[in-house]
Design a protein around this motif. Structure first.
Motif, PDB file in Angstrom:
ATOM      1  N   HIS A   8       0.508  -1.042   0.051  1.00  0.00           N
ATOM      2  CA  HIS A   8      -0.056  -0.509  -0.200  1.00  0.00           C
ATOM      3  C   HIS A   8       0.687   1.508   0.039  1.00  0.00           C
ATOM      4  O   HIS A   8       2.114   0.916  -0.202  1.00  0.00           O
ATOM      5  N   ILE A   9       0.302   2.776  -0.780  1.00  0.00           N
ATOM      6  CA  ILE A   9       1.120   3.738  -0.214  1.00  0.00           C
ATOM      7  C   ILE A   9      -0.393   4.633   0.617  1.00  0.00           C
ATOM      8  O   ILE A   9      -1.767   3.994   0.399  1.00  0.00           O
ATOM      9  N   ASN A  10       0.142   5.876   1.596  1.00  0.00           N
ATOM     10  CA  ASN A  10      -0.597   6.047   1.990  1.00  0.00           C
ATOM     11  C   ASN A  10      -0.497   7.817   2.306  1.00  0.00           C
ATOM     12  O   ASN A  10       0.721   8.137   2.182  1.00  0.00           O
ATOM     13  N   LEU A  11      -1.881   8.234   1.436  1.00  0.00           N
ATOM     14  CA  LEU A  11      -1.476   9.462   1.061  1.00  0.00           C
ATOM     15  C   LEU A  11      -2.523  10.280   2.033  1.00  0.00           C
ATOM     16  O   LEU A  11      -3.777  10.218   2.863  1.00  0.00           O
ATOM     17  N   THR A  12      -2.439  11.543   2.482  1.00  0.00           N
ATOM     18  CA  THR A  12      -2.988  12.508   2.733  1.00  0.00           C
ATOM     19  C   THR A  12      -3.601  13.240   2.406  1.00  0.00           C
ATOM     20  O   THR A  12      -3.055  13.459   0.974  1.00  0.00           O
ATOM     21  N   VAL A  13      -4.734  12.651   2.012  1.00  0.00           N
ATOM     22  CA  VAL A  13      -6.097  13.704   1.439  1.00  0.00           C
ATOM     23  C   VAL A  13      -7.082  14.827   2.439  1.00  0.00           C
ATOM     24  O   VAL A  13      -6.983  15.101   2.992  1.00  0.00           O
ATOM     25  N   SER A  14      -7.701  15.717   1.674  1.00  0.00           N
ATOM     26  CA  SER A  14      -8.925  16.080   2.260  1.00  0.00           C
ATOM     27  C   SER A  14     -10.008  15.952   2.098  1.00  0.00           C
ATOM     28  O   SER A  14     -10.686  16.313   3.584  1.00  0.00           O
ATOM     29  N   ASP A  15     -11.106  14.624   1.829  1.00  0.00           N
ATOM     30  CA  ASP A  15     -11.476  14.054   2.076  1.00  0.00           C
ATOM     31  C   ASP A  15     -11.390  12.847   2.524  1.00  0.00           C
ATOM     32  O   ASP A  15     -12.057  12.555   0.676  1.00  0.00           O
ATOM     33  N   PRO A  16     -10.375  11.609   2.569  1.00  0.00           N
ATOM     34  CA  PRO A  16     -10.816  10.108   2.600  1.00  0.00           C
ATOM     35  C   PRO A  16     -11.937   9.442   1.962  1.00  0.00           C
ATOM     36  O   PRO A  16     -11.856   8.594   0.620  1.00  0.00           O
ATOM     37  N   ASP A  17     -12.849   9.998   2.014  1.00  0.00           N
ATOM     38  CA  ASP A  17     -14.128   9.265   1.987  1.00  0.00           C
ATOM     39  C   ASP A  17     -15.140   9.506   0.613  1.00  0.00           C
ATOM     40  O   ASP A  17     -15.382   8.846  -0.725  1.00  0.00           O
ATOM     41  N   ARG A  18     -14.465  10.867   0.355  1.00  0.00           N
ATOM     42  CA  ARG A  18     -14.916  11.387  -1.158  1.00  0.00           C
ATOM     43  C   ARG A  18     -13.750  10.828  -2.076  1.00  0.00           C
ATOM     44  O   ARG A  18     -14.538  10.237  -2.887  1.00  0.00           O
ATOM     45  N   THR A  19     -12.708  10.746  -1.876  1.00  0.00           N
ATOM     46  CA  THR A  19     -11.663   9.989  -2.714  1.00  0.00           C
ATOM     47  C   THR A  19     -11.631   8.986  -2.736  1.00  0.00           C
ATOM     48  O   THR A  19     -11.710   8.045  -3.779  1.00  0.00           O
ATOM     49  N   ALA A  20     -12.485   8.052  -2.263  1.00  0.00           N
ATOM     50  CA  ALA A  20     -12.635   6.208  -2.404  1.00  0.00           C
ATOM     51  C   ALA A  20     -12.969   5.932  -2.870  1.00  0.00           C
ATOM     52  O   ALA A  20     -13.774   5.283  -3.380  1.00  0.00           O
ATOM     53  N   ARG A  21     -14.977   7.227  -3.015  1.00  0.00           N
ATOM     54  CA  ARG A  21     -16.011   7.051  -3.469  1.00  0.00           C
ATOM     55  C   ARG A  21     -15.280   6.807  -5.009  1.00  0.00           C
ATOM     56  O   ARG A  21     -15.641   6.627  -6.027  1.00  0.00           O
ATOM     57  N   ARG A  22     -14.681   8.508  -5.654  1.00  0.00           N
ATOM     58  CA  ARG A  22     -14.508   8.114  -6.960  1.00  0.00           C
ATOM     59  C   ARG A  22     -12.967   6.840  -7.389  1.00  0.00           C
ATOM     60  O   ARG A  22     -13.505   6.929  -8.168  1.00  0.00           O
ATOM     61  N   LEU A  23     -11.870   6.796  -6.549  1.00  0.00           N
ATOM     62  CA  LEU A  23     -11.053   5.854  -6.699  1.00  0.00           C
ATOM     63  C   LEU A  23     -11.921   4.341  -6.829  1.00  0.00           C
ATOM     64  O   LEU A  23     -11.942   3.634  -7.979  1.00  0.00           O
ATOM     65  N   CYS A  24     -13.285   4.446  -6.282  1.00  0.00           N
ATOM     66  CA  CYS A  24     -13.632   2.925  -6.382  1.00  0.00           C
ATOM     67  C   CYS A  24     -14.416   3.311  -7.816  1.00  0.00           C
ATOM     68  O   CYS A  24     -14.378   2.008  -8.438  1.00  0.00           O
ATOM     69  N   ALA A  25     -15.335   4.455  -7.881  1.00  0.00           N
ATOM     70  CA  ALA A  25     -16.680   4.102  -9.286  1.00  0.00           C
ATOM     71  C   ALA A  25     -15.406   3.929 -10.531  1.00  0.00           C
ATOM     72  O   ALA A  25     -15.321   2.930 -11.241  1.00  0.00           O
ATOM     73  N   LEU A  26     -14.141   4.458 -10.712  1.00  0.00           N
ATOM     74  CA  LEU A  26     -13.277   4.711 -11.454  1.00  0.00           C
ATOM     75  C   LEU A  26     -12.546   3.556 -12.022  1.00  0.00           C
ATOM     76  O   LEU A  26     -12.447   3.204 -13.048  1.00  0.00           O
ATOM     77  N   PHE A  27     -12.190   2.888 -10.810  1.00  0.00           N
ATOM     78  CA  PHE A  27     -10.931   2.032 -10.981  1.00  0.00           C
ATOM     79  C   PHE A  27     -11.755   0.579 -10.208  1.00  0.00           C
ATOM     80  O   PHE A  27     -11.060  -0.539 -10.717  1.00  0.00           O
ATOM     81  N   GLY A  28     -13.107  -0.104 -10.132  1.00  0.00           N
ATOM     82  CA  GLY A  28     -13.768  -0.564  -9.877  1.00  0.00           C
ATOM     83  C   GLY A  28     -13.385  -1.174  -8.428  1.00  0.00           C
ATOM     84  O   GLY A  28     -13.344  -2.518  -8.180  1.00  0.00           O
TER      85      GLY A  28
END
Length: 131
Positions: A8-28
């Motif tokens: 894994h890699i660990n990234l600091t983001v402003s909104d983990p839930d939003r970023t997670a939703r986007r990555l899940c939707a784009l890449f399955g």
């Protein structure tokens, strides 16, 4: 000696839930875990199989650096392999991101986009499109 595998890699983001939703939707991908973490933070793990990205935030998380390529230890981009580059790009564009730096060279085709936190993501396919 056994060959190591990136877990894994660990990234600091402003909104983990939003970023997670986007990555899940784009890449399955799927959310593998989420919950409280270090320094009174919150983390969401997204990915597939044995590899994932940990998306972390905590109170006071600052603005992203403007350019990581000039910063020692900076994250330059994340590379994600897909089977169908054109379909993935259509989905990325429909999500509202701008794509750039398209390349078609051996061994594959690719494009890039930046997310809301300025993280650059390279999307690449090694499947050749028939002429």
């Amino acid at each position: 000696m056994k060959i190591g595998m990136l877990e894994h890699i660990n990234l600091t983001v402003s909104d983990p839930d939003r970023t997670a939703r986007r990555l899940c939707a784009l890449f399955g991908w799927r959310v593998r875990w989420q919950g409280p973490s270090i320094s009174k933070g919150y983390t969401v793990h997204v990915g597939a199989g044995n590899q994932y990205i940990a998306l972390y935030t905590h109170e006071g998380t600052g603005a992203p650096r403007q350019t990581s390529y000039d910063t020692k230890g900076g994250l330059n981009h994340i590379g994600i392999v897909v089977d169908d580059l054109d379909a993935t790009e259509e989905h990325v564009l429909a999500t509202g991101y701008e794509t750039y730096s398209h390349g078609d060279y051996e061994p594959g085709r690719r494009f890039y986009y930046r997310d809301e936190d300025g993280i650059e993501i390279e999307v690449v396919s090694y499947a050749r499109v028939p002429a």
